[in-house]
Structures are given as C-alpha cells and as structure tokens.
Design a protein around this motif. Structure first.
Motif, PDB file in Angstrom:
ATOM      1  N   ASP A   1       3.807  -1.157   8.958  1.00 21.04           N
ATOM      2  CA  ASP A   1       3.542   0.256   8.689  1.00 21.04           C
ATOM      3  C   ASP A   1       4.855   1.030   8.649  1.00 21.04           C
ATOM      4  N   GLU A   2       5.347   1.286   7.456  1.00 20.61           N
ATOM      5  CA  GLU A   2       6.586   2.060   7.263  1.00 20.61           C
ATOM      6  C   GLU A   2       7.735   1.445   8.066  1.00 20.61           C
TER       7      GLU A   2
ATOM      8  N   LEU B   1       0.890  -1.160   0.000  1.00 20.76           N
ATOM      9  CA  LEU B   1       0.000   0.000   0.000  1.00 20.76           C
ATOM     10  C   LEU B   1       0.923   1.203   0.000  1.00 20.76           C
TER      11      LEU B   1
ATOM     12  N   ILE C   1       3.095  -1.318   4.122  1.00 19.65           N
ATOM     13  CA  ILE C   1       2.774   0.074   3.888  1.00 19.65           C
ATOM     14  C   ILE C   1       4.043   0.874   3.801  1.00 19.65           C
TER      15      ILE C   1
ATOM     16  N   LYS D   1      -2.710   5.785   4.914  1.00 21.96           N
ATOM     17  CA  LYS D   1      -2.201   4.424   5.029  1.00 21.96           C
ATOM     18  C   LYS D   1      -2.211   3.920   6.473  1.00 21.96           C
ATOM     19  N   SER D   2      -1.689   4.740   7.388  1.00 21.28           N
ATOM     20  CA  SER D   2      -1.629   4.302   8.787  1.00 21.28           C
ATOM     21  C   SER D   2      -3.025   4.117   9.363  1.00 21.28           C
TER      22      SER D   2
END
Ligand SMILES: Nc1ncnc2c1ncn2[C@@H]1O[C@H](COP(=O)(O)OP(=O)(O)O)[C@@H](O)[C@H]1O
Ligand SMILES: [Mg+2]
Lengths: 354, 218
Positions: free
Chosen positions: A167-168, A38, A199, A46-47
């Motif tokens: 996430d990142e 994503l 992500i 995104k988060s």
C-alpha cells in the motif's frame, strides 16, 4: 494459477449519517507471478480495499477467494493463519520501533509459534536477501527510509506468503530509495513468483512494475488493462489524468481547445514507436500534422509512446491519414474540446472514416 | 528503633504496596480502555463511557475526603481503619484510575499502523497487547509509573495527618505538635529525598529503554 479472486466487494463508512462507498462493487483476480497495480487518486478507496483483502476491515458484502477459501466466511483463527500467507508492506513502513531489525523480521515467525532454532536461519536468510545483515541489531529509527521499507519487505516475506500487498510502499521515499525498493520488489516477484497487489497513486511506480493495472475512482474500478494497453488506449478520464500526471502539467483535452482542427491522441506500441509514421502520412495524404505533445514510456513489456497531434487538411485526406495510421497499429483517440473533465470518446479510425 | 527509620520504612511499605496494587489493576484497565475506545480495536462505546466517567469521578475526589469515605472499606479489607496497612486502601483506590488513564494515554501514542502490522502478521489481540502495544509504549508507561509513585508519596504524607503512619505522621506529631522544627525538617528532607530517588530511577530506566533512536526522554 489464480492466487486471489475478489468478487463484488463492497465497504462503506457512515460519516455524519451519509454513507461513503469506499469500495463499491470491486471484482478482480491476480495470478501467480503477476504484479497487479491498483492506481487511483487519493481517496479513491485503495487502502480500504487492501485492508478488506486481509480482513483487517470487514467488507459489507462480496467474496474474497484465497487459498481455496472465501475469507469473508472464515472465523478469526483461520483468518489469522491466512493473513500471514498474505504479506503486507505499508507507506510508513509500520515497523516495531522498539524492536531491532532482527526482531522485526522474526515477529511473524514468533507469532506463528516457531522455535528460535527454526527462526534464526530464516531471519538470517531474509536479512541477507534484503542486504541488511549488518544492521540486524539496529533499531528502525537508525535506518534510512529505503532501508526501513526493505525490513518491511523482509517481515512481509517471513512466512512465505503467496501474495504480497503493497500500500503506497514507495510514496514516502525519495526517488533514489523509490528506485531501490521497486527493484527489490521486482526481484521478489522474479525470485519467488508470488503475486503482488501494488497500490499507488504514482503512475511511474505502477508502470515500472505492473503487468496489469486497474484504475480506481470513487470506490469503483473504472478501467482495467495490461499496462501497455492502458498507456496506448487510456479510456477513462482519471487514467489519462494519471498518465499525464507525471509527464505533463495540463490535461490532454486542453489541446483540443487550442485549435479548431480535430485533435487526436496517437498511441504507439513498441513496434511502431520508432517509425517515422507522422512524416509519412503527412507526405502521402497532404495533411499538416501539428504535434502538440508527446512522450515515450518504458514499460515492463516494452516501450510505448504517444503524440497529441492536430491534423489540418481536406476532411477526406485526414480520414485517409487516420486509417493508414490505424492499419499500422497506432491507437487513435479523438480528444473533444472541453475543460479536461470530459471522458473523451475513444474512436477507432475505421469508425471515423465511415 | 529510631523513629525516623521506622517512619521511613512505613512510608516505603505504604508507597510500594499501593503502587504495585495500582499498577497491577490499573495497567489491565488501561489496556481495556484502549481496546474498547470507540475507535479502538474492540470498540464498546457504552463500556468505555462507563469506565471513563467512573475514572473522572474518582480522580476528582480529594485524597483526604476519599480516605475518610473508605474507612469502612479499609476496616473490611485489612481489619482496621487507621495505620499504615489501612492507608494502603485509599492510596491504591485513588491511584488505580490515575494509572489506568495514564496508561491509556501512553498506548494512544503507539501508531495505529504498527498495531495493524502486528495483526497482519497473524497476532491475536492478546498477543498484540503483549508483544506490540505494551513493548512499544514501555518508555511512556515507565514515565507514567514514576509519576504515579511520586503522587502516592505525596498522598501518603497527607495520610499521616489522620493516623496513616509514616513520615507524614512523624512530621505532624514530632514536628508540628511538639514544635520541634528539626524533626519537621528531617521528615520533610527524607520525603524529598524519596521523591528524588524515584524520579532518578524512573528517568534512568526510561532513558535506557529509549536507546532505540526513538524520541528522547523529556
Ligand atoms: N475508517 C474510516 N471511517 C470513515 N471513512 C473512511 C475510513 N477509512 C476510509 N474512509 C473514507 O473512504 C474513502 C477511501 O479512503 P482510502 O481507502 O484511504 O483511499 P485511498 O487509499 O485511495 O487514498 C475516503 O473518502 C475516506 O475518507
Ligand atoms: Mg491510501
């Protein structure tokens, strides 16, 4: 087999009485053994989307199907049980700073009520897997960023999740540690066959790992495709901006402003990337091909490349050259002059010719 | 028994008992505050505002005034209004809001992402408080308790002036009224030593807790 399926998910926040649609009608699904990327610029939502997936944030509407249940309809105790079947790793690792590496990895097991007897072999196995057995008694602050993220991965995997949310996870790391963590994630996917939702705002991270990518902007998925297709035929301006983000400084559309001749983005698949197609059409159709930019990307499925080219010559000759390229499997996108903000209409050479 | 030994023991008794009471009540209040904050894990803005205002009001009352105001309450709770045991009531009442606030501040320093990691691991709010929130904030909590005890020592000395017993009482009766500056000096020296010991022990525990490579103690 489908691990998670998301339908029409929405989440908005009220900020000074105006609603921010952080996640706006998002639908997608991810299969076992698949890495789903994503990507989107910061603020794309995104988060918020990941936090909705494990219900740390309650979505306003929509469905999240996981393990045969629509999570949105479940009560807290079911949610807690499902949450640990969905490991998550974070940008800033979020390790428990006052617990040792060992205790960090053991945490989900302890919360699940397992006995120390069962926990010990599992934690040892996990520490061995991430290569940090020697640091079991260290505290997170004594480790490098890359090591901390590996501890994060081990903690996320402790309960044998079916899905890993990231996430990142590499955004706070230097290139060497990014590489290390990415290869670790690749290993996880290959070894365990779990699904991963990755992500990132960094296209090079997505391209190194993902099978399929969805591009997000303003809470919406604006484009979704296999990585190869996405690089070959980026349809949305955000996608192109993100693809160029790591290998060029100017938007592709800018090249259309440079010359009055028509400018095209030619996408080459792994089969065509090594063939001398441009000099070939140049000779055969008597057009001058002026190469303005280009790049080759190594992806999971093979190499893809692109060239930004302006063609000068008779209109018919240019058309002929384009259809010849199209027959050779080259993806052709006409770049319209503008300030780089326009969406650039994707044109197939065949349509051009007619 | 020597007057000084008796007074010192009285002070220790007053200070320890009211410290324990204030932490036993103040810590859960601090946890409640952090959970019901508008941006907390269980936001209840109205409840938060109510507790918040109460704490601010209580904290702005000078100890002497509070002591007099709670005379009836002390009589109700311990049967008398003056004396060592009776003084514990105002000491604790004033320390509870202080502890609650200082615990809330310590909890605020725990990174929200770390709490999120706990929740994502399947923890309930109760488990999260016990296994993440309190352990992660522990060095700051210990520091807060140290400051609380030192405050209570100061207040307990003041309480001596109006019949509270302990070292403050001794300093006033023997030192001030009988103009015996040696007695006054010894009472003050014991009080200072008491504060120093608490300070030292607090530092020691805090430093030991911080042996995890996180930020060093001040
Ligand atoms: N708790 C919140 N309250 C208000 N707005 C929020 C909150 N969380 C996120 N947002 C807003 O939602 C949008 C998406 O944020 P986020 O999901 O963090 O994006 P990304 O992770 O893609 O950078 C942003 O505009 C952000 O300001
Ligand atoms: Mg984000």
């Amino acid at each position: 087999m489908c691990v998670i399926r998301v339908e029409h998910l929405r989440k908005s926040f009220l900020l000074d009485k105006t609603a921010i649609h952080a996640v706006d009608d998002v639908s997608f699904s991810v299969d076992e053994g698949e890495v789903f990327g994503l990507i989107g610029l910061s603020g794309a939502g995104k988060s918020t989307l990941v936090r909705c997936l494990n219900l740390l944030e309650r979505p306003d509407s929509g469905e999240i199907w996981f393990d045969g249940l629509n999570l949105v309809e479940q009560d807290d105790s079911v949610l807690r049980e499902k949450r640990c079947r969905m490991g998550i790793i974070f940008q800033h690792f979020n390790l428990f700073m006052r617990k040792t590496v060992w205790e960090n990895v053991a945490y989900p097991l302890r919360i699940a009520g397992q006995r120390t007897k069962e926990i010990i072999p599992r934690v040892e196995e996990l520490l061995d897997y991430i290569g940090l057995s020697a640091h079991a008694r260290s505290y997170p602050a004594e480790l490098s960023g890359g090591q901390q993220q590996r501890v994060g991965i081990a903690r996320a995997l402790a309960m044998n999740p079916r899905l890993l949310l990231s996430d990142e996870a590499t955004s706070a790391l230097d290139p060497v540690n990014t590489e290390l963590v990415l290869s670790m994630l690749r290993k996880v996917v290959d070894d365990l066959g779990i699904a991963v939702i990755l992500i990132t705002h960094q296209m090079e991270v997505a391209k190194a790992l993902c099978d399929r990518i969805a591009v997000m902007e303003n809470g919406k998925i604006v484009e979704e495709n296999t990585v190869e297709e996405l690089f070959l035929r980026p349809r949305h301006a955000v996608t192109r901006r993100m693809i160029r983000g790591f290998d060029e400084d100017i938007p592709l559309e800018h090249f259309a402003d440079l010359t009055s001749a028509p400018v095209y983005r030619l996408g080459f698949r792994s089969q065509t990337v090594t063939r001398p197609l441009i000099s070939d059409i140049s000779r055969r159709f008597n057009v001058d091909a002026n190469i303005l930019a280009g790049n080759i990307n190594a992806l999971v499925g093979g190499d893809v490349g692109y060239l930004v080219v302006s063609f000068e010559g008779e209109e018919e000759a240019v058309c002929g050259a384009l259809s010849s390229l199209h027959e050779d499997g080259v993806e052709i996108l006409k770049l319209e002059p503008g300030n780089g903000q326009n969406n650039g209409v994707g044109l197939h050479a065949k349509e051009e010719v007619r | 028994m020597n007057e000084f030994v008796r007074a010192t023991l009285e002070t220790v008794y007053m200070v320890l008992t009211s410290s324990i009471i204030s932490v036993v009540i103040g810590l859960p209040l601090g946890v409640l505050l952090i959970l019901v904050r508008p941006e907390g894990l269980r936001p209840k803005p109205n409840l938060y505002r109510a507790i918040d205002v109460t704490i601010n009001v209580l904290r702005s009352i000078p100890f002497m005034i509070l002591m007099i105001v709670v005379f009836p309450l002390s009589r109700l709770l311990v049967g008398r209004a003056t004396g060592t045991t009776a003084t514990i009531v105002p000491l604790a009442i004033l320390a509870i809001p202080f502890v609650a606030r200082i615990m809330e501040q310590s909890f605020l320093e725990v990174d929200y992402g770390v709490l999120e990691a706990g929740l994502a691991s399947g923890a309930t709010i109760g488990q999260l408080v016990r296994t993440v929130l309190i352990p992660e904030a522990l060095p700051a909590l210990v520091n807060g308790v140290t400051i609380t005890i030192i405050n209570i020592i100061g207040n307990s000395a003041m309480a001596g002036a109006i019949g509270g017993g302990g070292l403050g009482d001794l300093a006033i009766r023997y030192g001030l009224y009988r103009r015996n500056s040696l007695n006054l000096f010894v009472a003050v020296a014991i009080t200072i030593a008491f504060v120093q010991i608490v300070q030292f022990l607090g530092r020691l525990i805090e430093n030991r807790l911080r042996r995890d490579g996180t930020s060093p103690a001040l």
